[in-house]
Design an enzyme around this catalytic site. Structure first.
Site, mmCIF file in Angstrom:
data_model
loop_
_atom_site.group_PDB
_atom_site.id
_atom_site.type_symbol
_atom_site.label_atom_id
_atom_site.label_comp_id
_atom_site.label_asym_id
_atom_site.label_seq_id
_atom_site.Cartn_x
_atom_site.Cartn_y
_atom_site.Cartn_z
ATOM 1 N N ARG A 31 -1.562 -2.889 -7.684
ATOM 2 C CA ARG A 31 -2.458 -3.550 -8.642
ATOM 3 C C ARG A 31 -1.731 -3.905 -9.937
ATOM 4 N N ARG B 195 -6.130 8.149 9.670
ATOM 5 C CA ARG B 195 -6.289 9.604 9.560
ATOM 6 C C ARG B 195 -6.758 10.230 10.868
ATOM 7 N N CYS C 1 -18.806 -0.210 -5.582
ATOM 8 C CA CYS C 1 -18.396 -0.771 -6.887
ATOM 9 C C CYS C 1 -17.940 -2.220 -6.758
ATOM 10 N N ASP D 265 0.788 -1.226 0.000
ATOM 11 C CA ASP D 265 0.000 0.000 0.000
ATOM 12 C C ASP D 265 0.827 1.287 0.000
ATOM 13 N N CYS E 248 -20.673 -5.981 -7.985
ATOM 14 C CA CYS E 248 -19.922 -6.691 -9.029
ATOM 15 C C CYS E 248 -20.315 -8.173 -9.100
ATOM 16 N N CYS F 160 -15.616 2.996 0.854
ATOM 17 C CA CYS F 160 -16.847 2.745 0.100
ATOM 18 C C CYS F 160 -16.679 1.418 -0.623
ATOM 19 N N ILE G 204 -8.428 -5.195 -8.744
ATOM 20 C CA ILE G 204 -7.905 -6.460 -9.239
ATOM 21 C C ILE G 204 -8.877 -7.540 -8.780
ATOM 22 N N LYS H 215 -9.214 10.655 14.447
ATOM 23 C CA LYS H 215 -10.657 10.550 14.712
ATOM 24 C C LYS H 215 -11.479 11.644 14.016
HETATM 25 C C1 B12 Z 1 -4.288 6.007 -3.834
HETATM 26 C C2 B12 Z 1 -5.102 4.774 -3.531
HETATM 27 C C3 B12 Z 1 -6.482 4.925 -3.408
HETATM 28 C C4 B12 Z 1 -7.199 6.200 -3.838
HETATM 29 C C5 B12 Z 1 -7.307 6.183 -5.380
HETATM 30 C C6 B12 Z 1 -7.750 4.835 -5.943
HETATM 31 C C7 B12 Z 1 -7.477 4.607 -7.414
HETATM 32 N N1 B12 Z 1 -8.307 3.789 -8.043
HETATM 33 O O1 B12 Z 1 -6.531 5.145 -7.993
HETATM 34 C C8 B12 Z 1 -8.542 6.069 -3.076
HETATM 35 C C9 B12 Z 1 -8.437 6.712 -1.716
HETATM 36 C C10 B12 Z 1 -9.766 6.644 -3.798
HETATM 37 C C11 B12 Z 1 -8.612 4.545 -2.914
HETATM 38 C C12 B12 Z 1 -9.783 3.859 -2.740
HETATM 39 C C13 B12 Z 1 -9.853 2.475 -2.608
HETATM 40 N N2 B12 Z 1 -8.818 1.636 -2.422
HETATM 41 CO CO1 B12 Z 1 -6.952 2.175 -2.619
HETATM 42 N N3 B12 Z 1 -5.114 2.473 -2.955
HETATM 43 C C14 B12 Z 1 -4.475 3.525 -3.369
HETATM 44 C C15 B12 Z 1 -2.984 3.205 -3.585
HETATM 45 C C16 B12 Z 1 -2.189 3.731 -2.386
HETATM 46 C C17 B12 Z 1 -2.413 3.736 -4.903
HETATM 47 C C18 B12 Z 1 -3.334 3.543 -6.098
HETATM 48 C C19 B12 Z 1 -2.851 4.184 -7.368
HETATM 49 O O2 B12 Z 1 -1.671 4.243 -7.621
HETATM 50 N N4 B12 Z 1 -3.764 4.638 -8.216
HETATM 51 C C20 B12 Z 1 -3.422 5.146 -9.537
HETATM 52 C C21 B12 Z 1 -4.088 4.280 -10.646
HETATM 53 C C22 B12 Z 1 -3.536 4.658 -12.016
HETATM 54 O O3 B12 Z 1 -3.775 2.964 -10.512
HETATM 55 P P1 B12 Z 1 -4.638 1.742 -9.875
HETATM 56 O O4 B12 Z 1 -6.098 1.771 -10.042
HETATM 57 O O5 B12 Z 1 -4.090 1.491 -8.527
HETATM 58 O O6 B12 Z 1 -4.077 0.592 -10.837
HETATM 59 C C23 B12 Z 1 -4.424 0.549 -12.180
HETATM 60 C C24 B12 Z 1 -3.343 1.007 -13.071
HETATM 61 O O7 B12 Z 1 -2.128 0.459 -12.598
HETATM 62 C C25 B12 Z 1 -3.787 0.371 -14.389
HETATM 63 N N5 B12 Z 1 -2.716 0.180 -15.343
HETATM 64 C C26 B12 Z 1 -1.497 -0.353 -15.152
HETATM 65 N N6 B12 Z 1 -0.793 -0.323 -16.275
HETATM 66 C C27 B12 Z 1 -1.578 0.228 -17.214
HETATM 67 C C28 B12 Z 1 -1.352 0.489 -18.540
HETATM 68 C C29 B12 Z 1 -2.369 1.079 -19.297
HETATM 69 C C30 B12 Z 1 -2.083 1.389 -20.714
HETATM 70 C C31 B12 Z 1 -3.628 1.374 -18.708
HETATM 71 C C32 B12 Z 1 -4.745 1.979 -19.509
HETATM 72 C C33 B12 Z 1 -3.853 1.101 -17.340
HETATM 73 C C34 B12 Z 1 -2.809 0.537 -16.623
HETATM 74 O O8 B12 Z 1 -4.319 -0.892 -13.973
HETATM 75 C C35 B12 Z 1 -4.547 -0.903 -12.557
HETATM 76 C C36 B12 Z 1 -5.890 -1.516 -12.187
HETATM 77 O O9 B12 Z 1 -6.968 -0.835 -12.740
HETATM 78 C C37 B12 Z 1 -3.029 1.617 -3.631
HETATM 79 C C38 B12 Z 1 -1.792 0.937 -3.051
HETATM 80 C C39 B12 Z 1 -0.621 0.976 -3.997
HETATM 81 N N7 B12 Z 1 0.543 1.283 -3.507
HETATM 82 O O10 B12 Z 1 -0.764 0.728 -5.190
HETATM 83 C C40 B12 Z 1 -4.306 1.279 -2.809
HETATM 84 C C41 B12 Z 1 -5.183 0.114 -3.309
HETATM 85 C C42 B12 Z 1 -5.326 0.239 -4.802
HETATM 86 N N8 B12 Z 1 -6.471 0.359 -2.678
HETATM 87 C C43 B12 Z 1 -7.125 -0.716 -2.369
HETATM 88 C C44 B12 Z 1 -8.452 -0.731 -1.868
HETATM 89 C C45 B12 Z 1 -8.928 -2.005 -1.197
HETATM 90 C C46 B12 Z 1 -9.268 0.403 -2.014
HETATM 91 C C47 B12 Z 1 -10.782 0.490 -1.762
HETATM 92 C C48 B12 Z 1 -11.575 -0.744 -2.174
HETATM 93 C C49 B12 Z 1 -10.995 0.789 -0.256
HETATM 94 C C50 B12 Z 1 -12.447 1.037 0.122
HETATM 95 N N9 B12 Z 1 -13.242 -0.018 0.303
HETATM 96 O O11 B12 Z 1 -12.851 2.159 0.268
HETATM 97 C C51 B12 Z 1 -11.161 1.728 -2.620
HETATM 98 C C52 B12 Z 1 -11.509 1.344 -4.066
HETATM 99 C C53 B12 Z 1 -11.724 2.526 -4.979
HETATM 100 C C54 B12 Z 1 -11.536 2.157 -6.454
HETATM 101 N N10 B12 Z 1 -12.609 1.884 -7.159
HETATM 102 O O12 B12 Z 1 -10.379 2.089 -6.918
HETATM 103 C C55 B12 Z 1 -6.322 -1.975 -2.665
HETATM 104 C C56 B12 Z 1 -6.874 -2.649 -3.930
HETATM 105 C C57 B12 Z 1 -7.019 -4.161 -3.862
HETATM 106 C C58 B12 Z 1 -7.589 -4.711 -5.148
HETATM 107 N N11 B12 Z 1 -8.184 -5.883 -5.054
HETATM 108 O O13 B12 Z 1 -7.517 -4.131 -6.214
HETATM 109 C C59 B12 Z 1 -4.863 -1.360 -2.824
HETATM 110 C C60 B12 Z 1 -3.982 -2.102 -3.815
HETATM 111 C C61 B12 Z 1 -4.245 -1.385 -1.413
HETATM 112 C C62 B12 Z 1 -3.704 -2.763 -1.060
HETATM 113 N N12 B12 Z 1 -2.399 -2.872 -0.925
HETATM 114 O O14 B12 Z 1 -4.419 -3.732 -0.933
HETATM 115 N N13 B12 Z 1 -7.366 3.992 -2.982
HETATM 116 S S1 SF4 Z 2 -19.269 -4.646 -11.872
HETATM 117 FE FE1 SF4 Z 2 -19.063 -5.512 -13.946
HETATM 118 S S2 SF4 Z 2 -17.837 -3.976 -15.032
HETATM 119 FE FE2 SF4 Z 2 -17.592 -3.558 -12.859
HETATM 120 S S3 SF4 Z 2 -15.761 -4.666 -12.268
HETATM 121 FE FE3 SF4 Z 2 -17.483 -6.033 -11.862
HETATM 122 S S4 SF4 Z 2 -17.689 -7.255 -13.738
HETATM 123 FE FE4 SF4 Z 2 -16.403 -5.502 -14.235
HETATM 124 S S1 SF4 Z 3 -18.414 3.099 -5.917
HETATM 125 FE FE1 SF4 Z 3 -16.184 2.747 -6.027
HETATM 126 S S2 SF4 Z 3 -15.406 4.377 -7.339
HETATM 127 FE FE2 SF4 Z 3 -17.484 4.959 -6.731
HETATM 128 S S3 SF4 Z 3 -17.268 6.223 -4.922
HETATM 129 FE FE3 SF4 Z 3 -17.488 4.123 -4.160
HETATM 130 S S4 SF4 Z 3 -15.373 3.303 -4.018
HETATM 131 FE FE4 SF4 Z 3 -15.282 5.178 -5.257
#
Ligand code: B12
Ligand code: SF4
Ligand code: SF4
Length: 408
Positions: A153, A307, A255, A146, A259, A252, A170, A309
């Protein structure tokens, strides 16, 4: 075995054997799923990260140095492979306590239900490191979860743990998206696994259900609108978002709960990750009086505590407002008049405006005379105007309580 001599055929066979040994030992080390990948840079991720920065979609919680996210070698010199680990967590609560007037409850996201996952994964990765070092004493290993530099991911996807869903998560074919992720970078050249080929298909359920439209496209999230992010901020929130937060105190899950890939997926094999209902679904009113010590005692073990309380208390006020719980009004007025933190007073004003009634209106009037903070004064005025409008519109005096959707 020496990691450097990986060109020899019998070395390659040995790394493959060590990989099999690790896979076999993983469950006993506290790991539910494990995958191996090359430690090549995440070049295609770079443009994604830069684009998010340009658009203002970042949360501010991610590692700010984009190069560190792309290049594993900036975390460990001469890396040869990555090991992604996943730990599965529960998605259901047994006998969840119900909300009732005067005893309404908030909810923590499932990822914060049990013991803080950072500790759970760090312990598992430490055991895995020991397992490897016992067999390869000169192995170099760097592990993270994290808060590390790498994108957990992206590593998990490359290592074949799961595919990336349109909700960004993922999703493992076996565990669904209810998994925490962590990884090790090592100089051992393990043979890589292949990525999962499954995908979301035509489904768009998560995009349609996201309460704030934070999922701006498949797999593209504007973190600034994500309820999970908003619940972790410390300031005053806009009305639009407070209405959508419902009774969520931290995170939250919408999403993920919608699923179809998560249907029937619930993992209760780790007692330390099971929820204590009084922590995961606590009564809202007592949270407003909780001391720092009590907060630490009750929530200190949960990932929701990082974060402090203040956000939880602010979200408790939002929850009470959204429940339109008249029995909570005296306490909310007390917060509005006495709490030293403007973010809490401003949110209390909003909650009173949402609940309505003469008592709330009187409290707002009293606060209007005493309040010095500009932003809080603005919230008080907005709440009073709203209540005046509802009474002029012929609703019962200063608004009518109505049932509110709950987020359990
Ligand atoms: C910042 C962060 C947040 C932020 C932003 C989330 C986001 N989606 O970016 C906030 C606070 C909103 C958040 C919320 C949540 N988070 Co969070 N978060 C992180 C953190 C620290 C970094 C994420 C990041 O870099 N985001 C930037 C975007 C670009 O990347 P990403 O979605 O993580 O990954 C995508 C890209 O890498 C993309 N990608 C990679 N290569 C390429 C190439 C191309 C061409 C393209 C198009 C895309 C692509 O594919 C990945 C998957 O979609 C990670 C831990 C870590 N060090 O990675 C945890 C992490 C992603 N969070 C996690 C969790 C559990 C959550 C929540 C479910 C918590 C909750 N219940 O509230 C929510 C889910 C929200 C959501 N729908 O994503 C888990 C995810 C586990 C999983 N099964 O995926 C992580 C991995 C923490 C952990 N170590 O377990 N999070
Ligand atoms: S709800 Fe449907 S679109 Fe969203 S992640 Fe799950 S399978 Fe994919
Ligand atoms: S449904 Fe998923 S993407 Fe939308 S606000 Fe909740 S955690 Fe964020």
């Amino acid at each position: 075995m020496k990691p450097q001599n990986n060109s020899r055929k019998d070395d390659i066979i040995s790394w493959a054997q060590l990989k099999r040994d690790i896979q076999e030992a993983a469950p006993s080390l506290g790991i539910d799923d494990i995958g191996f990948a090359a430690a090549d840079p995440f070049l295609s991720l770079k443009e994604v990260l830069l684009d998010r920065r340009r658009k203002g979609y970042e949360s501010g919680f991610e590692e700010p140095d984009i190069d560190k996210r792309i290049y594993p070698e900036l975390s460990l010199e001469n890396p040869a492979s990555l090991i992604s680990i996943a730990v599965a967590y529960p998605s259901k609560m047994e006998n969840p306590p119900k909300s009732e007037p005067g005893r309404n409850r908030g909810i923590l996201a499932r990822s914060a239900w049990g013991r803080d996952y950072h500790h759970v994964l760090r312990e598992a990765m430490k055991k895995l490191e020991e397992f490897i070092r016992l067999r390869v004493p000169e192995a170099r290993i760097e592990s993270m979860v994290d808060t590390g530099a790498l994108n957990d991911r992206a590593v998990a996807e490359r290592a074949g743990i799961g595919f990336k869903g349109k909700n960004c998560l993922i999703i493992s074919p076996k565990w669904g998206s209810w998994i925490y992720l962590g990884e090790l970078i090592t100089n051992i050249p393990f043979p890589p696994d292949t990525p999962v080929t499954e995908d979301c298909g035509e489904c768009t359920k998560c995009l349609d259900a996201c309460p704030t439209g934070a999922l701006v496209g498949p797999g593209e999230l504007n973190a600034q609108r994500c309820v999970s992010f908003l619940t972790q901020t410390k300031g005053l929130l806009e009305e639009e978002f407070m209405l959508k937060i419902g009774n969520r105190l931290y995170g939250c899950d919408t999403c993920q709960t919608v699923c179809p890939k998560n249907r029937g997926k619930h993992w209760n094999h780790r007692p330390e990750l099971l929820p204590d209902p009084e922590v995961a679904k606590p009564l809202l009113l007592p949270l407003l009086d909780i001391s720092n010590r009590e907060f630490k005692e009750r929530f200190g073990e949960s990932a929701a505590a990082w974060r402090g309380k203040k956000p939880i208390q602010r979200n408790a006020l939002i929850g009470l407002g959204n429940f339109k719980d008249r029995l909570a009004v005296p306490k909310i007025i007390e917060v509005l008049l006495k709490d030293p933190r403007p973010e809490l007073r401003g949110t209390a004003a909003w909650a009173l405006g949402r609940i309505g009634g003469s008592e709330a209106m009187e409290g707002l009037g009293q606060a209007a005379e005493a309040e010095q903070d500009e932003a809080v004064r603005d919230r008080i005025e907005r709440a009073r105007e709203k209540l005046l409008k509802t009474s002029l519109a012929g609703d019962s005096k200063y608004g009518n309580p109505s049932p509110v959707p709950r987020t359990d």
